[in-house]
Design an enzyme around this catalytic site. Sequence first.
Site, PDB file in Angstrom:
ATOM      1  CD  GLU A 185     -11.207 -18.300  19.408  1.00  0.00           C
ATOM      2  OE1 GLU A 185     -10.008 -18.073  19.666  1.00  0.00           O
ATOM      3  OE2 GLU A 185     -11.662 -19.440  19.275  1.00  0.00           O
ATOM      4  CE  LYS A 213      -3.323 -13.839  14.713  1.00  0.00           C
ATOM      5  NZ  LYS A 213      -2.172 -13.154  15.255  1.00  0.00           N
ATOM      6  CG  ASP A 268      -0.264  -7.577  19.028  1.00  0.00           C
ATOM      7  OD1 ASP A 268       0.416  -8.532  18.609  1.00  0.00           O
ATOM      8  OD2 ASP A 268      -0.139  -6.412  18.630  1.00  0.00           O
ATOM      9  CE1 TYR A 299      -4.036 -20.422  20.097  1.00  0.00           C
ATOM     10  CE2 TYR A 299      -3.721 -18.256  21.067  1.00  0.00           C
ATOM     11  CZ  TYR A 299      -3.221 -19.328  20.358  1.00  0.00           C
ATOM     12  OH  TYR A 299      -1.949 -19.321  19.910  1.00  0.00           O
ATOM     13  CE  LYS A 344      -2.156 -10.789  11.380  1.00  0.00           C
ATOM     14  NZ  LYS A 344      -0.874 -10.202  11.186  1.00  0.00           N
ATOM     15  CB  CYS A 365       5.147  35.028  15.585  1.00  0.00           C
ATOM     16  SG  CYS A 365       3.746  34.425  14.598  1.00  0.00           S
ATOM     17  CB  CYS A 377       2.694  38.515  13.111  1.00  0.00           C
ATOM     18  SG  CYS A 377       2.865  38.004  14.826  1.00  0.00           S
ATOM     19  CB  CYS A 430       2.395  34.097  18.366  1.00  0.00           C
ATOM     20  SG  CYS A 430       2.182  35.722  17.643  1.00  0.00           S
ATOM     21  CB  CYS A 435      -0.554  37.053  14.989  1.00  0.00           C
ATOM     22  SG  CYS A 435       0.005  35.545  14.193  1.00  0.00           S
TER      23      CYS A 435
HETATM   24  N1  5U1 Z   1      -7.795 -16.279  19.508  1.00  0.00           N
HETATM   25  C1  5U1 Z   1      -6.931 -17.074  18.858  1.00  0.00           C
HETATM   26  N2  5U1 Z   1      -5.686 -16.722  18.549  1.00  0.00           N
HETATM   27  N3  5U1 Z   1      -5.161 -17.770  17.906  1.00  0.00           N
HETATM   28  C2  5U1 Z   1      -3.913 -17.943  17.382  1.00  0.00           C
HETATM   29  N4  5U1 Z   1      -7.201 -18.302  18.437  1.00  0.00           N
HETATM   30  C3  5U1 Z   1      -6.105 -18.767  17.829  1.00  0.00           C
HETATM   31  N5  5U1 Z   1      -5.852 -19.946  17.251  1.00  0.00           N
HETATM   32  C4  5U1 Z   1      -4.645 -20.147  16.722  1.00  0.00           C
HETATM   33  C5  5U1 Z   1      -3.631 -19.144  16.778  1.00  0.00           C
HETATM   34  C6  5U1 Z   1      -2.306 -19.399  16.188  1.00  0.00           C
HETATM   35  O1  5U1 Z   1      -4.361 -21.319  16.123  1.00  0.00           O
HETATM   36  C7  5U1 Z   1      -5.414 -22.312  16.097  1.00  0.00           C
HETATM   37  C8  5U1 Z   1      -6.179 -22.169  14.834  1.00  0.00           C
HETATM   38  C9  5U1 Z   1      -4.790 -23.647  16.237  1.00  0.00           C
END
Ligand code: 5U1
Length: 686
Positions: free
Chosen positions: A121, A123, A125, A233, A322, A423, A426, A441, A447
């Site tokens: 999956e 991750k 941000d 998730y 990562k 410049c 030149c 310039c 130049c």
């Molecule tokens: N996509 C995803 N992000 N994430 C973060 N899955 C997921 N699972 C997590 C975390 C901290 O923890 C599970 C493994 C419980």
Amino acid sequence: MSEQSNLALDEASQEAATLREQLNHYNYSYHSLDAPQVSDGQYDLLLRRLETLESQFPTLCSADSPTRRVGSAPLTVFEAVEHAVPMLSLANAFDDDELRDFERRLHARLDDDSAIAFVCEPKLDGVAVSLLYHDGILVQGATRGDGFQGENITANVRTIASIPLKLLGEDFPPVLEVRGEIYLPRAGFERINAEALAKGEKPFVNPRNAAAGSLRQLDSHITATRPLEMCAYSLGLAEGGNLPDSHLATMGCLKSWGFLTNSLMAGVTGIEACVAYYQRLAELRGGLAYDIDGIVYKVDRFALQETLGFVARAPRWAIARKFPAEEASTRLLDVEFQIGRTGAITPVARLEPVFVGGVTVSNATLHNEDEVERLGLRLGDSVVVRRAGDVIPQIARVLPRFEASAGEISEDNSQAIVFPTSCPVCGSALQRSEEQAVLRCTGGLVCGAQRKEAIKHFASRKALDIEGLGDKIIDQLVDAELIATVADLFSLRVEQLAELERMADKSASKLVASIATARATTLPRLLFALGIREVGETTAKVLACHFGSLEKLQEAEAEALLAVPDVGPVVAAFVGQFFSNSHHQAIIASLREAGVEWPDIEPVDTQALPLAGQVWVLTGTLASLSRSQGKAQLEALGAKVSGSVSAKTTCLVAGESAGSKLTKARSLEVKVMDEAEFVALLQGAG
Ligand code: 5U1
């Protein structure tokens, strides 16, 4: 313990103490003050170093170490919430081999070599949250906090459209805790930052901070104005009801109960498939609608997860791989001013080398004076460098101009960046175009820098394509005054070239031969090679097809130029000025004298071609023809071929392993054609 190992322990203990202090300081600034002081990549490196020290010297482990903590302590203004099932963290893998080690550990612990099913999956941000449902009704939303206790943000989560207030269907457990990530898609981030700037407020530094700031609002009306999303998730607490026996099937249930789940989630077997998934996602990353910082791999079967259990603060059955950090902090050492082919002066930042986005970066473009002002940049500043995908490195922001050491604020030693007033090559006067904020310039081909760039452009692949005539050779030829214009290239002799640095007789002869070969060129290539402002490869082709000969183009009045498709007043003016300049006329005459040839072509009414006015993009690998053949055929049918997908794209041709361009085309609802359809179209048109 030996004296030597005592010494090592002492040193490690001091280093660990410094690292903890630094990490605590950065963590506090990041999580509690919403004011990051170092990039994520830098933070990760420090944390990893501390983890290494603590594993080498277990006596250094302490309960207050940042390595034992997930996030920061909750703010007191929100009510505290105990997590019934702790929201733990994830172990990290930083390369393919660490991922393979993960699988080896799984097999060893399970004492079974059978292939393991994983779920991969993206991750996201964002901000991890827990949502609690009683009989399908949302009763509580909480942040992760320190993993055991978070903050009650129920009023805020209720404002997020992708979080169901009442679950769909009936087959959910009576008590259900759903976990996931709240994040701000990139477009939403741009929007709220534009709004903040318009109101004279400080913009957010990145989408994650904007999401965290939005959730930390005490007034949920403010949260409601932020286009946040929530992607589920995993499950936390679940009581009663029947749940499937695997993670992937559970995600299917969550989807059916009304949650957003990630469409790129995939079930695979074995770690090599996980490695391949990483490569695929790394290609898609730049084109996604949201920021991701890696991939999470999970063992799919709950029975196996249970056997594997947990270690310290992380499950043994999951790991995060990562991506190379897209941002890193470094120091601005100097600013140099580069003069381009058209005289535009670009400030270039010279940086202390830093590893970012998978490469070592020591230069970054600063674009122009306005950009330097916008960043508030000064020499000696600590800066965050961003490099996403193949994009040229940029300075994203300047870090606060002080260094906190032992509670003291050190002196600000930064210096102003002074732009040149003439410049630097030149000495000619500079001109500033107001609308583009560009310093230029005015020396033209007087130049030396502009002359070098003009010759490099003339020799480049899409122009006369002179093999072996690299930038360094051209620099030397101009500096040694062996050439002053592009026409001089054709009278260079082997003995002259052999005098240059790192140029043996054999390569000098080869270069003379390839310059001679380049004499036979085409009208579109020559027009592009001349370096007329705003005349790129496509416009050169259009002009060549329309006029058929250089003489006709040279004679063309403004009205005739404006009749060419896609030629507006700016291009028409630059073309007119170029050919009326006596120096340029002399160069064209010298090229003819030197034997350079560009046969006339039959003029074509490009407007009447079947794909006239359309913009096409080619991506991925095509089996039956090369990308350049595909491009040439599309252009012959009147289409423009672009390198990037936008709302203006008519059609994307997606070959094998198409990546981010395909994702973007789908998100913009641009028409997509596979290779078979494309070939059929070309055959039908031919
Ligand atoms: N996509 C995803 N992000 N994430 C973060 N899955 C997921 N699972 C997590 C975390 C901290 O923890 C599970 C493994 C419980």
